[in-house]
Design a protein around this motif. Structure first.
Motif, short mmCIF file in Angstrom:
data_model
loop_
_atom_site.label_atom_id
_atom_site.label_comp_id
_atom_site.label_asym_id
_atom_site.label_seq_id
_atom_site.Cartn_x
_atom_site.Cartn_y
_atom_site.Cartn_z
N TYR A 1 0.77 -1.22 0.03
CA TYR A 1 -0.14 0.01 0.01
C TYR A 1 0.86 1.11 -0.11
O TYR A 1 2.12 1.36 0.63
CB TYR A 1 -0.71 0.01 1.08
N PRO A 2 0.47 2.39 -0.63
CA PRO A 2 1.08 3.54 -0.79
C PRO A 2 1.63 4.17 0.72
O PRO A 2 2.44 4.64 1.23
CB PRO A 2 0.24 4.66 -1.54
N LYS A 3 0.42 4.25 1.65
CA LYS A 3 0.48 4.18 2.95
C LYS A 3 -0.44 3.27 3.79
O LYS A 3 -1.23 2.79 3.43
CB LYS A 3 0.01 5.63 3.33
N PRO A 4 0.22 2.93 5.06
CA PRO A 4 -0.40 1.95 5.84
C PRO A 4 -1.70 2.53 6.13
O PRO A 4 -2.26 3.54 6.40
CB PRO A 4 0.33 2.03 7.08
N LEU A 5 -2.69 1.45 5.89
CA LEU A 5 -4.32 1.83 6.31
C LEU A 5 -4.78 1.37 7.61
O LEU A 5 -4.96 0.22 7.69
CB LEU A 5 -5.15 0.98 4.99
N ILE A 6 -4.48 2.57 8.43
CA ILE A 6 -4.55 2.07 9.82
C ILE A 6 -6.07 2.46 10.22
O ILE A 6 -6.81 1.69 11.09
CB ILE A 6 -3.67 2.61 10.74
N PHE A 7 -6.39 3.76 10.05
CA PHE A 7 -7.57 4.23 10.46
C PHE A 7 -8.77 4.52 9.45
O PHE A 7 -8.52 4.84 8.12
CB PHE A 7 -7.58 5.57 11.21
N HIS A 8 -9.90 4.06 9.52
CA HIS A 8 -11.09 4.24 8.66
C HIS A 8 -12.44 3.99 9.51
O HIS A 8 -12.46 3.48 10.50
CB HIS A 8 -11.03 3.48 7.58
N ASP A 9 -13.36 4.87 9.17
CA ASP A 9 -14.45 4.81 9.72
C ASP A 9 -15.69 4.34 8.89
O ASP A 9 -15.50 3.97 7.80
CB ASP A 9 -14.86 6.40 10.11
N GLY A 10 -16.75 4.52 9.24
CA GLY A 10 -18.21 3.90 8.62
C GLY A 10 -18.79 2.69 9.41
O GLY A 10 -17.97 1.94 9.94
N ARG A 11 -20.03 2.37 9.03
CA ARG A 11 -20.37 1.07 9.43
C ARG A 11 -20.61 0.20 8.56
O ARG A 11 -20.25 -1.04 9.12
CB ARG A 11 -21.99 1.68 9.75
N LEU A 12 -20.50 0.42 7.09
CA LEU A 12 -20.56 -0.72 6.17
C LEU A 12 -18.94 -1.61 6.12
O LEU A 12 -18.15 -0.82 5.88
CB LEU A 12 -20.76 -0.32 4.81
N ALA A 13 -19.20 -2.76 6.42
CA ALA A 13 -17.69 -3.54 6.10
C ALA A 13 -17.69 -4.12 5.02
O ALA A 13 -16.79 -5.13 4.99
CB ALA A 13 -17.79 -4.65 7.52
N PHE A 14 -18.49 -3.92 4.05
CA PHE A 14 -18.51 -4.78 2.62
C PHE A 14 -18.60 -3.54 1.55
O PHE A 14 -19.31 -2.54 1.80
CB PHE A 14 -19.65 -5.87 2.50
N LEU A 15 -18.29 -3.96 0.48
CA LEU A 15 -18.47 -3.10 -0.73
C LEU A 15 -19.91 -3.13 -1.03
O LEU A 15 -20.29 -4.19 -1.56
CB LEU A 15 -17.60 -3.61 -2.04
N PRO A 16 -20.81 -2.17 -1.14
CA PRO A 16 -22.12 -2.05 -1.34
C PRO A 16 -22.42 -2.16 -2.72
O PRO A 16 -23.03 -1.13 -3.24
CB PRO A 16 -22.49 -0.96 -0.61
N THR A 17 -22.26 -3.16 -3.36
CA THR A 17 -22.84 -3.50 -4.70
C THR A 17 -24.19 -3.49 -4.82
O THR A 17 -24.86 -3.72 -3.46
CB THR A 17 -22.15 -4.58 -5.51
N ALA A 18 -24.82 -3.52 -5.72
CA ALA A 18 -26.41 -3.40 -5.84
C ALA A 18 -27.13 -4.77 -5.04
O ALA A 18 -27.88 -4.79 -4.06
CB ALA A 18 -27.00 -3.22 -7.06
N PRO A 19 -26.55 -5.98 -5.70
CA PRO A 19 -26.84 -7.34 -4.81
C PRO A 19 -26.76 -7.27 -3.25
O PRO A 19 -27.78 -7.65 -2.68
CB PRO A 19 -26.49 -8.33 -5.53
N ALA A 20 -25.74 -6.96 -2.87
CA ALA A 20 -25.08 -6.88 -1.81
C ALA A 20 -26.15 -5.90 -0.81
O ALA A 20 -26.42 -6.16 0.29
CB ALA A 20 -23.68 -6.64 -1.46
N THR A 21 -26.26 -4.74 -1.24
CA THR A 21 -27.14 -3.79 -0.75
C THR A 21 -28.43 -4.38 -0.60
O THR A 21 -28.78 -3.82 0.61
CB THR A 21 -26.84 -2.41 -1.23
N LEU A 22 -29.05 -4.92 -1.46
CA LEU A 22 -30.18 -5.39 -1.12
C LEU A 22 -30.38 -6.36 -0.28
O LEU A 22 -31.38 -6.65 0.66
CB LEU A 22 -30.80 -6.00 -2.71
N ALA A 23 -29.43 -7.32 -0.14
CA ALA A 23 -29.40 -8.30 0.98
C ALA A 23 -29.26 -7.81 2.14
O ALA A 23 -29.83 -8.12 3.29
CB ALA A 23 -28.51 -9.36 0.66
N PHE A 24 -28.57 -6.88 2.37
CA PHE A 24 -28.21 -6.08 3.55
C PHE A 24 -29.66 -5.44 4.28
O PHE A 24 -29.89 -5.72 5.48
CB PHE A 24 -27.22 -4.79 3.28
N PHE A 25 -30.40 -4.75 3.19
CA PHE A 25 -31.62 -4.15 3.58
C PHE A 25 -32.69 -5.29 4.01
O PHE A 25 -33.59 -5.11 4.71
CB PHE A 25 -32.01 -3.32 2.61
N LEU A 26 -32.66 -6.34 3.39
CA LEU A 26 -33.63 -7.25 3.69
C LEU A 26 -33.17 -8.05 5.02
O LEU A 26 -33.93 -8.41 5.63
CB LEU A 26 -33.56 -8.44 2.46
#
Length: 552
Positions: free
Chosen positions: A272-297
């Motif tokens: 990685y160009p820089k170490p990825l140590i800190f990040h925020d947000g609630r979603l732990a997955f990439l919200p593609t359309a099928p994944a987002t639909l499954a999440f809301f269901l």
């Protein structure tokens, strides 16, 4: 008669050769399209005579990359608009964007009209501060995990001048490209804003021409090359029709990333160009359309499961917590023996303690900090209640906690007195990092714990979230336990590492800082995590712009 017999054979032979050529091009890391200064294709044969994939080099060149599909392994735009909508605007805005997805697919996800629809839904009424927070604290993780290793390593890193062009609004990609990728120029669409009172809001409309229009081409030419009419050396895209890109006419060479290369060439974490140590947000997955639909269901069921799982920890006795939690999908694994100091350690420590300190003190459990339920999981593993100290905790978390929690004040003397008083009454759990960290890193350990006790036992805790992160820096912290237990299968690991040997304590002649560093390295080795010097303040200043204090 001759034509009827020969022509079909010629046609079949020609089609077969065309098929072989297409397969050969698809096997290459980059498909070579044209060179303005040469009419011959670069050789793909090495000195031994065997064929190898042609991978160009961007050394000492001006490289123009299409961000989505060039630098990133995927051409999809919808997941990143969904992250802006969900993390910046909330679940209702995310649901509206999901409902608009059929229209986006009909118009084309990378088309001018499709991008405008997603931009309007995701940004309309959004404050610039919220969009900036998403761009700085949330999106870099998803971008970094999907970088194309070959484009990044062979073209982007050695380039003399780096230019990134995106179809998305510039506000969502510019910070990542300049801070992490060292881009010189970022070309993207601008967003209109309107002032309401003293606050500014996005209208959801783009300023000027769309991302694929001729106006964007002139903008790209002006920002990248100025008025001297110079040309870039290399352009990298990934598209069904690469010549449609607006910056192609100002580049000498064009390469199209093959689909196979993009799907298999992911950049490993150590590169990685820089170490990825800190990040925020609630979603732990990439919200593609099928994944987002499954999440809301699943979300209503997840909330019910979360309430049940939290109730198990509050109401049921420790003896049946394991079985009841497993029945409702909690994976809990514990190893090692907790609470037992090494033979002779307690006696030696008591002999070295001053007469003013109590003789019968509890064991100090020094834990890593992954979520707010770390002390509860420690208590479950020990099968007895252990009080915990914390720097900042919401009122709801304090009310539903099945153990005693004590707030620290950040006053070193008062905090030391509080922890010493609790240790005089029994065991105590402390997280010297002072805050949670999601990635495989340990933050700097405060040495205060090492000054209070020599009977210490490091405890390695690790949590796994599949859909929803159970921590946040800028959101509603009172939802942290609810969010973690709303995952389909939340997992926890608790490993007791044994008491700290006497020679690595203050009784053995070590300073408190040396003890803290030794315990940090011991825990890092057990979990396979890397130790860092970052602190709680560093995390919150980067992700939320504050020092992380929750008002009582």
């Amino acid at each position: 008669m001759v034509f009827h017999t020969i022509l079909p054979k010629i046609a079949v032979h020609w089609l077969f050769n065309l098929y072989r050529a297409a397969r050969k091009l698809r096997s290459n890391a980059f498909q070579y399209y044209y060179n303005r200064n040469s009419t011959t294709k670069p050789s793909t044969t090495n000195p031994k005579g065997t064929t190898t994939p042609f991978i160009p080099s961007g050394a000492d060149k001006t490289v123009v990359c299409d961000f989505h599909g060039g630098l990133l392994a995927s051409t999809a735009l919808f997941p990143y608009f969904m992250l802006v909508a969900c993390e910046g605007g909330g679940l209702l805005r995310a649901l509206l964007l999901l409902c608009a997805y059929p229209l986006v697919r009909l118009l084309g996800e990378r088309s001018d009209a499709g991008v405008r629809v997603m931009t309007f839904v995701a940004f309309s009424g959004l404050r610039p501060r919220d969009a900036d927070l998403v761009a700085r604290a949330i999106l870099p993780k998803f971008y970094m995990e999907r970088l194309n290793a070959q484009v990044y390593g062979r073209l982007w890193v050695p380039a003399r001048r780096k230019v990134a062009v995106t179809s998305a609004p510039r506000v969502v990609v510019e910070w990542f490209l300049k801070e992490y990728m060292a881009a010189d120029v970022v070309v993207g669409s601008e967003l209109q804003m309107v002032r309401v009172g003293r606050a500014w809001y996005f209208t959801g409309l783009m300023c000027g021409p769309g991302p694929a229009g001729p106006g964007m081409r002139q903008k790209a030419l002006g920002e990248v090359f100025g008025a001297d009419g110079a040309m870039a050396d290399v352009a990298v895209v990934r598209s069904s029709n690469p010549l449609d890109h607006p910056f192609i006419p100002c580049c000498k060479e064009l390469y199209v990333v093959s689909r196979e290369s993009a799907s298999t060439s992911r950049l490993p974490r150590e590169m990685y160009p820089k170490p990825l140590i800190f990040h925020d947000g609630r979603l732990a997955f990439l919200p593609t359309a099928p994944a987002t639909l499954a999440f809301f269901l699943f979300l209503p069921l997840g909330f019910i499961l979360s309430v049940i799982r939290i109730s198990i920890g509050i109401v049921l006795p420790y003896e049946i917590n394991f079985v009841a939690g497993a029945l409702f999908g909690i994976r809990f694994r514990t190893s090692g023996r907790g609470g037992a100091p090494m033979p002779g350690a307690r006696a030696a420590n008591n002999n070295n303690s001053s007469s003013s300190k109590p003789k019968n003190r509890g064991v100090l459990f020094v834990c890593t900090h992954r979520t707010l339920v770390d002390p509860i999981m420690l208590t479950t593993a020990l099968q007895k209640p252990v009080p915990a100290v914390t720097y900042s905790l919401s009122r709801l978390s304090e009310l539903i906690a099945p153990i005693k929690t004590v707030r620290l004040t950040r006053d070193r003397r008062r905090d030391a007195e509080t922890m010493a008083r609790l240790l005089s009454k029994g065991d105590l759990a402390v997280c010297p990092e002072g805050t949670t960290c999601r990635e495989p890193y340990l933050l700097r350990f405060s040495p205060l714990f090492a000054e209070l006790a020599d009977d210490m036992e490091p405890v390695a805790l690790d949590a796994q979230s599949t859909w929803i992160y159970g921590t946040t820096a800028s959101g509603h912290k009172w939802l942290d336990p609810v969010a973690f237990f709303a995952n389909p299968v939340p997992a926890y690991r608790v490993e007791f590492l044994g008491a700290v040997p006497r020679e690595h304590t203050r009784a053995g002649g070590r300073t408190s800082a040396e003890v803290a560093n030794w315990v940090q390295r011991r825990l890092g080795d057990a979990l396979g995590f890397e130790c860092t010097g970052f602190s709680r303040r560093d995390k919150y200043m980067m992700l939320a712009g504050n020092d992380g204090v929750v008002a009582k």
